[in-house]
Motif scaffolding. Structure first.
Motif, PDB file in Angstrom:
ATOM      1  N   ALA A   1      16.184   4.621   4.450  1.00  0.00           N
ATOM      2  CA  ALA A   1      15.837   5.676   3.505  1.00  0.00           C
ATOM      3  C   ALA A   1      15.613   6.995   4.230  1.00  0.00           C
ATOM      4  N   GLY A   2      15.037   6.925   5.435  1.00  0.00           N
ATOM      5  CA  GLY A   2      14.823   8.135   6.221  1.00  0.00           C
ATOM      6  C   GLY A   2      16.121   8.772   6.673  1.00  0.00           C
ATOM      7  N   VAL A   3      17.142   7.959   6.904  1.00  0.00           N
ATOM      8  CA  VAL A   3      18.465   8.494   7.261  1.00  0.00           C
ATOM      9  C   VAL A   3      19.111   9.163   6.048  1.00  0.00           C
ATOM     10  N   CYS A   4      18.944   8.537   4.881  1.00  0.00           N
ATOM     11  CA  CYS A   4      19.569   9.064   3.662  1.00  0.00           C
ATOM     12  C   CYS A   4      18.886  10.339   3.167  1.00  0.00           C
ATOM     13  N   ASP A   5      17.590  10.466   3.399  1.00  0.00           N
ATOM     14  CA  ASP A   5      16.860  11.669   2.982  1.00  0.00           C
ATOM     15  C   ASP A   5      15.905  12.031   4.116  1.00  0.00           C
ATOM     16  N   ILE A   6      16.278  13.048   4.885  1.00  0.00           N
ATOM     17  CA  ILE A   6      15.537  13.368   6.111  1.00  0.00           C
ATOM     18  C   ILE A   6      14.275  14.187   5.855  1.00  0.00           C
ATOM     19  N   ARG A   7      14.011  14.559   4.611  1.00  0.00           N
ATOM     20  CA  ARG A   7      12.896  15.462   4.335  1.00  0.00           C
ATOM     21  C   ARG A   7      11.523  14.810   4.492  1.00  0.00           C
ATOM     22  N   TYR A   8      11.435  13.496   4.337  1.00  0.00           N
ATOM     23  CA  TYR A   8      10.127  12.836   4.221  1.00  0.00           C
ATOM     24  C   TYR A   8       9.696  12.082   5.468  1.00  0.00           C
ATOM     25  N   GLY A   9      10.602  11.818   6.384  1.00  0.00           N
ATOM     26  CA  GLY A   9      10.242  11.091   7.591  1.00  0.00           C
ATOM     27  C   GLY A   9       9.885   9.638   7.351  1.00  0.00           C
ATOM     28  N   PHE A  10      10.592   8.994   6.406  1.00  0.00           N
ATOM     29  CA  PHE A  10      10.284   7.603   6.085  1.00  0.00           C
ATOM     30  C   PHE A  10      10.386   6.694   7.299  1.00  0.00           C
TER      31      PHE A  10
ATOM     32  N   ARG B   1       2.142  13.596   7.391  1.00  0.00           N
ATOM     33  CA  ARG B   1       3.555  14.014   7.316  1.00  0.00           C
ATOM     34  C   ARG B   1       4.130  13.739   5.927  1.00  0.00           C
ATOM     35  N   HIS B   2       3.857  12.570   5.401  1.00  0.00           N
ATOM     36  CA  HIS B   2       4.401  12.196   4.094  1.00  0.00           C
ATOM     37  C   HIS B   2       3.797  13.057   2.987  1.00  0.00           C
ATOM     38  N   ARG B   3       2.485  13.242   3.002  1.00  0.00           N
ATOM     39  CA  ARG B   3       1.838  14.036   1.957  1.00  0.00           C
ATOM     40  C   ARG B   3       2.274  15.496   2.015  1.00  0.00           C
ATOM     41  N   THR B   4       2.474  16.006   3.216  1.00  0.00           N
ATOM     42  CA  THR B   4       2.934  17.383   3.348  1.00  0.00           C
ATOM     43  C   THR B   4       4.336  17.539   2.755  1.00  0.00           C
ATOM     44  N   ALA B   5       5.205  16.572   3.023  1.00  0.00           N
ATOM     45  CA  ALA B   5       6.558  16.611   2.468  1.00  0.00           C
ATOM     46  C   ALA B   5       6.528  16.512   0.951  1.00  0.00           C
ATOM     47  N   LEU B   6       5.618  15.700   0.432  1.00  0.00           N
ATOM     48  CA  LEU B   6       5.509  15.588  -1.025  1.00  0.00           C
ATOM     49  C   LEU B   6       5.055  16.896  -1.651  1.00  0.00           C
ATOM     50  N   GLU B   7       4.137  17.599  -0.998  1.00  0.00           N
ATOM     51  CA  GLU B   7       3.690  18.888  -1.522  1.00  0.00           C
ATOM     52  C   GLU B   7       4.825  19.904  -1.533  1.00  0.00           C
TER      53      GLU B   7
ATOM     54  N   GLN C   1       9.323   7.136  10.102  1.00  0.00           N
ATOM     55  CA  GLN C   1       8.117   7.224  10.923  1.00  0.00           C
ATOM     56  C   GLN C   1       6.915   6.539  10.274  1.00  0.00           C
ATOM     57  N   HIS C   2       6.789   6.674   8.967  1.00  0.00           N
ATOM     58  CA  HIS C   2       5.583   6.163   8.297  1.00  0.00           C
ATOM     59  C   HIS C   2       5.859   5.055   7.290  1.00  0.00           C
ATOM     60  N   MET C   3       7.113   4.729   7.045  1.00  0.00           N
ATOM     61  CA  MET C   3       7.522   3.625   6.172  1.00  0.00           C
ATOM     62  C   MET C   3       7.004   3.766   4.740  1.00  0.00           C
ATOM     63  N   GLY C   4       6.723   4.997   4.338  1.00  0.00           N
ATOM     64  CA  GLY C   4       6.281   5.239   2.973  1.00  0.00           C
ATOM     65  C   GLY C   4       4.780   5.305   2.784  1.00  0.00           C
ATOM     66  N   TYR C   5       4.011   5.088   3.849  1.00  0.00           N
ATOM     67  CA  TYR C   5       2.551   5.161   3.728  1.00  0.00           C
ATOM     68  C   TYR C   5       2.100   6.619   3.605  1.00  0.00           C
ATOM     69  N   ALA C   6       0.871   6.798   3.181  1.00  0.00           N
ATOM     70  CA  ALA C   6       0.363   8.128   2.844  1.00  0.00           C
ATOM     71  C   ALA C   6      -0.144   8.861   4.084  1.00  0.00           C
TER      72      ALA C   6
ATOM     73  N   GLY D   1       0.744  -1.246   0.000  1.00  0.00           N
ATOM     74  CA  GLY D   1       0.000   0.000   0.000  1.00  0.00           C
ATOM     75  C   GLY D   1       0.776   1.300   0.000  1.00  0.00           C
ATOM     76  N   PRO D   2       2.043   1.334   0.426  1.00  0.00           N
ATOM     77  CA  PRO D   2       2.743   2.615   0.546  1.00  0.00           C
ATOM     78  C   PRO D   2       2.938   3.332  -0.784  1.00  0.00           C
ATOM     79  N   LEU D   3       3.201   4.629  -0.680  1.00  0.00           N
ATOM     80  CA  LEU D   3       3.504   5.437  -1.856  1.00  0.00           C
ATOM     81  C   LEU D   3       4.965   5.344  -2.249  1.00  0.00           C
ATOM     82  N   ALA D   4       5.802   4.806  -1.365  1.00  0.00           N
ATOM     83  CA  ALA D   4       7.245   4.783  -1.618  1.00  0.00           C
ATOM     84  C   ALA D   4       7.852   3.484  -1.135  1.00  0.00           C
ATOM     85  N   GLY D   5       8.996   3.148  -1.738  1.00  0.00           N
ATOM     86  CA  GLY D   5       9.764   1.997  -1.304  1.00  0.00           C
ATOM     87  C   GLY D   5       9.398   0.720  -2.030  1.00  0.00           C
ATOM     88  N   PRO D   6      10.167  -0.323  -1.792  1.00  0.00           N
ATOM     89  CA  PRO D   6       9.923  -1.601  -2.457  1.00  0.00           C
ATOM     90  C   PRO D   6       8.791  -2.375  -1.794  1.00  0.00           C
TER      91      PRO D   6
END
Length: 216
Positions: free
Chosen positions: A173-182, A192-198, A184-189, A43-48
């Motif tokens: 992934a969250g360590v490599c790119d701190i902008r999205y908070g991966f 926090r994740h949607r705000t970072a995407l915007e 915390q949410h593991m890529g789910y929508a 279900g997530p928007l990101a990751g494998p």
């Protein structure tokens, strides 16, 4: 015309926790070893999407095996360590966001399960797969079990391994790119994740561009 009975269990047919009955039946019928396989991350928007395959030792089944979604993070970590310490064989495989976009999440999930089974160090004679589909290309017989992670301990073990491994990938992934908070949410929508995407837009090769809201 007779109707084929669905394998989908009703709420009242589900055991309180998964058991080893499917595996013991296979053992009696000479279909051993039995591997359970399951995936995490459809279900997530990101990751494998990550799948695991596990062949349990019938004499050393860890206590507390269950659908990974019904366990808290500390319980998953404990069961994960116990599975690795006691199982006959454990394998993990993943399919990247790019490959998910090139096919679809259903096909990618089945492919991840196929890869996990194919790389087990012990070849199974039967695979119990969570869901409605048997992964194509298995090296042995396969059986799909709807809600299998709540019915089969082998599938439950695979669900735990897949979930823990995918979460660790997303934490990295969250360590490599701190902008999205991966982490915390593991890529789910999440919000926090949607705000970072915007604010920052998607990360190519990590976000699943075939998923909404990217298609929009």
């Amino acid at each position: 015309m007779s109707r084929t009975r669905s394998d989908s269990p009703t709420l009242f047919e589900l055991p309180i926790r998964p058991d080893f009955s499917f595996e013991r039946q296979a053992l009696r019928e000479g279909q051993w070893p039995v591997a359970g396989t399951d995936e995490a991350g459809r279900g997530p928007l990101a990751g494998p999407v990550v799948a695991a395959a596990v062949i349990l030792d019938p004499e050393r089944i860890p206590e507390g095996l269950d659908d990974s979604k019904r366990l808290v993070i500390e319980e998953r970590a404990e069961r994960f360590a116990e599975i690795l310490a006691t199982a006959r064989a454990v394998s993990v495989a993943s399919v990247s966001a790019l490959s998910i976009d090139a096919a679809d999440i259903r096909k990618a999930s089945l492919e991840a399960m196929r890869r996990a089974v194919a790389t087990l160090c012990v070849r199974p004679l039967l695979v119990l797969a969570d869901g409605r589909d048997v992964p194509p290309g298995l090296p042995c017989l396969g059986r799909a079990l709807v809600k299998g992670d709540q019915r089969s301990q082998s599938i439950a073990a695979a669900s735990i391994v897949a979930k823990v491994m995918r979460d660790r990938m997303m934490m990295r992934a969250g360590v490599c790119d701190i902008r999205y908070g991966f982490e915390q949410h593991m890529g789910y929508a999440t919000v926090r994740h949607r705000t970072a995407l915007e604010t920052h837009g998607p990360v190519m090769r990590l976000h699943r561009m075939s998923f909404a809201p990217f298609r929009e």
